[in-house]
Design a protein around this motif. Sequence first.
Motif, PDB file in Angstrom:
ATOM      1  N   ALA A   1     -52.549  38.321  75.464  1.00 52.21           N
ATOM      2  CA  ALA A   1     -51.105  38.364  75.230  1.00 52.21           C
ATOM      3  C   ALA A   1     -50.430  39.235  76.283  1.00 52.21           C
ATOM      4  CB  ALA A   1     -50.827  38.910  73.837  1.00 52.21           C
ATOM      5  N   VAL A   2     -49.273  38.789  76.744  1.00 53.28           N
ATOM      6  CA  VAL A   2     -48.513  39.499  77.781  1.00 53.28           C
ATOM      7  C   VAL A   2     -47.223  40.036  77.167  1.00 53.28           C
ATOM      8  CG1 VAL A   2     -47.291  39.233  79.985  1.00 53.28           C
ATOM      9  CG2 VAL A   2     -49.483  38.068  79.616  1.00 53.28           C
ATOM     10  N   PHE A   3     -46.878  41.258  77.537  1.00 54.69           N
ATOM     11  CA  PHE A   3     -45.626  41.857  77.083  1.00 54.69           C
ATOM     12  C   PHE A   3     -44.510  41.381  78.013  1.00 54.69           C
ATOM     13  CE2 PHE A   3     -42.462  45.309  76.747  1.00 54.69           C
ATOM     14  CZ  PHE A   3     -42.327  45.374  75.364  1.00 54.69           C
TER      15      PHE A   3
ATOM     16  N   ARG B   1     -47.758  48.233  57.901  1.00 53.06           N
ATOM     17  CA  ARG B   1     -46.535  48.953  58.303  1.00 53.06           C
ATOM     18  C   ARG B   1     -45.801  48.210  59.416  1.00 53.06           C
ATOM     19  NH1 ARG B   1     -48.236  54.550  60.324  1.00 53.06           N
ATOM     20  NH2 ARG B   1     -46.003  54.613  60.809  1.00 53.06           N
ATOM     21  N   PHE B   2     -46.536  47.436  60.206  1.00 57.78           N
ATOM     22  CA  PHE B   2     -45.945  46.747  61.348  1.00 57.78           C
ATOM     23  C   PHE B   2     -46.334  45.274  61.327  1.00 57.78           C
ATOM     24  CE2 PHE B   2     -46.858  51.156  62.484  1.00 57.78           C
ATOM     25  CZ  PHE B   2     -45.597  51.604  62.874  1.00 57.78           C
ATOM     26  N   ASP B   3     -45.404  44.448  61.744  1.00 59.18           N
ATOM     27  CA  ASP B   3     -45.647  43.012  61.850  1.00 59.18           C
ATOM     28  C   ASP B   3     -46.356  42.747  63.166  1.00 59.18           C
ATOM     29  OD1 ASP B   3     -45.623  40.282  61.928  1.00 59.18           O
ATOM     30  OD2 ASP B   3     -43.435  40.080  62.093  1.00 59.18           O
ATOM     31  N   ALA B   4     -47.543  42.202  63.108  1.00 57.31           N
ATOM     32  CA  ALA B   4     -48.337  41.961  64.315  1.00 57.31           C
ATOM     33  C   ALA B   4     -47.631  41.040  65.305  1.00 57.31           C
ATOM     34  CB  ALA B   4     -49.701  41.373  63.941  1.00 57.31           C
ATOM     35  N   ASP B   5     -46.737  40.159  64.815  1.00 59.19           N
ATOM     36  CA  ASP B   5     -46.040  39.239  65.702  1.00 59.19           C
ATOM     37  C   ASP B   5     -44.887  39.899  66.452  1.00 59.19           C
ATOM     38  OD1 ASP B   5     -47.678  37.063  65.041  1.00 59.19           O
ATOM     39  OD2 ASP B   5     -46.480  36.625  63.250  1.00 59.19           O
ATOM     40  N   SER B   6     -44.545  41.118  66.088  1.00 61.82           N
ATOM     41  CA  SER B   6     -43.462  41.825  66.789  1.00 61.82           C
ATOM     42  C   SER B   6     -43.877  43.262  67.113  1.00 61.82           C
ATOM     43  CB  SER B   6     -42.182  41.816  65.953  1.00 61.82           C
ATOM     44  OG  SER B   6     -42.417  42.405  64.679  1.00 61.82           O
TER      45      SER B   6
ATOM     46  N   LEU C   1     -59.922  47.202  73.919  1.00 60.91           N
ATOM     47  CA  LEU C   1     -58.977  47.088  72.810  1.00 60.91           C
ATOM     48  C   LEU C   1     -58.584  45.634  72.580  1.00 60.91           C
ATOM     49  CD1 LEU C   1     -57.161  48.368  70.680  1.00 60.91           C
ATOM     50  CD2 LEU C   1     -55.463  48.815  72.476  1.00 60.91           C
ATOM     51  N   ARG C   2     -58.394  44.889  73.647  1.00 58.64           N
ATOM     52  CA  ARG C   2     -58.048  43.473  73.489  1.00 58.64           C
ATOM     53  C   ARG C   2     -59.165  42.696  72.793  1.00 58.64           C
ATOM     54  NH1 ARG C   2     -55.479  43.354  79.412  1.00 58.64           N
ATOM     55  NH2 ARG C   2     -53.289  43.717  78.847  1.00 58.64           N
ATOM     56  N   LYS C   3     -60.398  43.036  73.115  1.00 54.94           N
ATOM     57  CA  LYS C   3     -61.524  42.386  72.450  1.00 54.94           C
ATOM     58  C   LYS C   3     -61.538  42.722  70.961  1.00 54.94           C
ATOM     59  CE  LYS C   3     -66.557  41.901  72.667  1.00 54.94           C
ATOM     60  NZ  LYS C   3     -67.807  42.333  73.344  1.00 54.94           N
ATOM     61  N   ALA C   4     -61.248  43.992  70.635  1.00 60.51           N
ATOM     62  CA  ALA C   4     -61.202  44.404  69.228  1.00 60.51           C
ATOM     63  C   ALA C   4     -60.067  43.698  68.495  1.00 60.51           C
ATOM     64  CB  ALA C   4     -61.036  45.922  69.140  1.00 60.51           C
TER      65      ALA C   4
ATOM     66  N   GLN D   1     -52.622  38.081  69.315  1.00 58.30           N
ATOM     67  CA  GLN D   1     -51.241  37.892  69.785  1.00 58.30           C
ATOM     68  C   GLN D   1     -50.553  39.204  70.123  1.00 58.30           C
ATOM     69  OE1 GLN D   1     -52.224  37.947  66.664  1.00 58.30           O
ATOM     70  NE2 GLN D   1     -50.560  38.113  65.169  1.00 58.30           N
ATOM     71  N   VAL D   2     -51.200  40.343  69.828  1.00 54.77           N
ATOM     72  CA  VAL D   2     -50.579  41.647  70.067  1.00 54.77           C
ATOM     73  C   VAL D   2     -50.788  42.055  71.527  1.00 54.77           C
ATOM     74  CG1 VAL D   2     -50.562  44.088  69.422  1.00 54.77           C
ATOM     75  CG2 VAL D   2     -50.976  42.334  67.675  1.00 54.77           C
ATOM     76  N   PRO D   3     -49.699  42.250  72.298  1.00 62.20           N
ATOM     77  CA  PRO D   3     -49.858  42.655  73.704  1.00 62.20           C
ATOM     78  C   PRO D   3     -50.282  44.119  73.817  1.00 62.20           C
ATOM     79  CG  PRO D   3     -47.669  41.722  73.266  1.00 62.20           C
ATOM     80  CD  PRO D   3     -48.306  42.009  71.956  1.00 62.20           C
ATOM     81  N   VAL D   4     -51.041  44.422  74.853  1.00 65.09           N
ATOM     82  CA  VAL D   4     -51.440  45.796  75.149  1.00 65.09           C
ATOM     83  C   VAL D   4     -50.849  46.172  76.507  1.00 65.09           C
ATOM     84  CG1 VAL D   4     -53.346  47.410  75.449  1.00 65.09           C
ATOM     85  CG2 VAL D   4     -53.584  45.494  73.852  1.00 65.09           C
ATOM     86  N   ILE D   5     -50.111  47.276  76.533  1.00 67.25           N
ATOM     87  CA  ILE D   5     -49.413  47.727  77.737  1.00 67.25           C
ATOM     88  C   ILE D   5     -50.156  48.915  78.324  1.00 67.25           C
ATOM     89  CG2 ILE D   5     -47.240  48.623  78.667  1.00 67.25           C
ATOM     90  CD1 ILE D   5     -45.880  47.431  76.126  1.00 67.25           C
ATOM     91  N   SER D   6     -50.363  48.905  79.623  1.00 61.12           N
ATOM     92  CA  SER D   6     -50.948  50.048  80.326  1.00 61.12           C
ATOM     93  C   SER D   6     -49.838  50.949  80.837  1.00 61.12           C
ATOM     94  CB  SER D   6     -51.816  49.569  81.496  1.00 61.12           C
ATOM     95  OG  SER D   6     -52.184  50.668  82.308  1.00 61.12           O
ATOM     96  N   PHE D   7     -49.843  52.195  80.352  1.00 61.49           N
ATOM     97  CA  PHE D   7     -48.915  53.206  80.895  1.00 61.49           C
ATOM     98  C   PHE D   7     -49.692  53.953  81.968  1.00 61.49           C
ATOM     99  CE2 PHE D   7     -46.883  57.183  81.443  1.00 61.49           C
ATOM    100  CZ  PHE D   7     -45.574  57.081  81.031  1.00 61.49           C
ATOM    101  N   SER D   8     -49.455  53.588  83.211  1.00 62.21           N
ATOM    102  CA  SER D   8     -50.245  54.165  84.292  1.00 62.21           C
ATOM    103  C   SER D   8     -49.417  54.256  85.566  1.00 62.21           C
ATOM    104  CB  SER D   8     -51.493  53.316  84.556  1.00 62.21           C
ATOM    105  OG  SER D   8     -52.164  53.760  85.710  1.00 62.21           O
ATOM    106  N   PRO D   9     -49.045  55.487  85.975  1.00 64.74           N
ATOM    107  CA  PRO D   9     -48.359  55.637  87.261  1.00 64.74           C
ATOM    108  C   PRO D   9     -49.198  55.109  88.419  1.00 64.74           C
ATOM    109  CG  PRO D   9     -48.162  57.654  85.964  1.00 64.74           C
ATOM    110  CD  PRO D   9     -49.140  56.767  85.253  1.00 64.74           C
ATOM    111  N   ALA D  10     -50.530  55.047  88.221  1.00 66.14           N
ATOM    112  CA  ALA D  10     -51.407  54.533  89.273  1.00 66.14           C
ATOM    113  C   ALA D  10     -51.383  53.009  89.351  1.00 66.14           C
ATOM    114  CB  ALA D  10     -52.839  55.013  89.039  1.00 66.14           C
ATOM    115  N   GLY D  11     -50.713  52.356  88.394  1.00 68.59           N
ATOM    116  CA  GLY D  11     -50.594  50.899  88.434  1.00 68.59           C
ATOM    117  C   GLY D  11     -51.880  50.189  88.090  1.00 68.59           C
TER     118      GLY D  11
END
Length: 417
Positions: A6-8, A83-88, A109-112, A120-130
Amino acid sequence: MSSEHAVFTKEMKKTHTILIPTMLPVHFSLISAILQAKGYRVELLDADAPRVADVGLRHVHNDTCYPAILVAGQFLDALGQGRFDADSTALMLFQTGGGCRASNYIPLLRKALAGAGLGQVPVISFSPAGVEKQPGFTLSLPMLYRMLFAVIYADLLELLSRQCRPYELQAGDTQRLLDDWTRRLSQELGTGAFPRLSLVRQTCRDIVRDFSKIPRSRRDKPRVGIVGEIFVKYSPLGNNHLESFLLREGAEGAIPGLLDFFLYCTYNDIVDRHLYGTKPFKSCRNAVAVSFLCARQRELIELIGQESDFTPPTPFAHVRKLADGIIGLGAKMGEGWLLAAEMLELAESGVRNIICAQPYGCLPNHICGKGMMQPIKQRIPDLNIVAIDYDASATRINQENRIKLMLSVAREHLHDA
């Protein structure tokens, strides 16, 4: 498993809530305020019940790094509790892009998530190193600039709180002031004016003066430093509320700030230029960044000395020299040479009792932390160090009993002094 994930997207910025795992509550609160001001819907997770590790173990292999188990467990627990809707909902992980297993947390985490039926839940990388890019999430230079000062402010708040809380005459004074400043700084960084250096200096001065007003008893408790792998070093979830335990046991905790870790990561590229002849652009860019950050750190150290009797942090330029003769600056997997340097930094500032906290399977920390204890003790024979492993299979009572034994030695040394 399919390599697709999934892509954010840009549209999700308006529809999705981004969950952030716990590690540094004050730091992450300020960073969350900056993200929210940029239009992101952010929720800081705070669950730290035993079920978090249990949920993580159900979805992540037990040989995986303990922080990864906890982070995955906290995310999956929050989604599983309804507590949270997985689709949003989207998840955010903070990454340095270094050589340890932490750089593989996102595919793990994506595999889990896929195994739990939440692909369907996107995972975002917070990384100044890109490390990884997502079209719906960007880190602009103004955002990074604000976040830099969020780290400086949070480091200062934590430093002063740790030196006040064990000695406050009125229980709760320190926490109330910490909460108040966290709220004020969240508003300032999120919606206030762009942080000018003059404003930052005055704000830091006001913070130091406010904490200096807290009525305190004489500072006479054993001081215990905490170093180690970054997650278990800072996260109450990762270290079984180590700071609170030390406080209950009548000790003062001391932990080097997050700014030193950022400086360490930035400075390593300069070292690479000297060791391996890497391209000069990145090294020169990082040299400018290190110079700027060190200047801000020096200003803070001078301010604390002028306005209070609190113990200031050690300048990074001196910290990196402390490792000479113990470990080379080319050792930079995980916390690398910084881990040994921070032990020596604490010892030099009068903290002669140190807990080296590490995940059981963290090879860099076993080498750069536990492996450096003997040469460090040869240099400083009276240093009281204990290595504590944190893992899903490690019992809290065993960890605390070993720390109590270390504290008994600390009290004897305090009495002898």
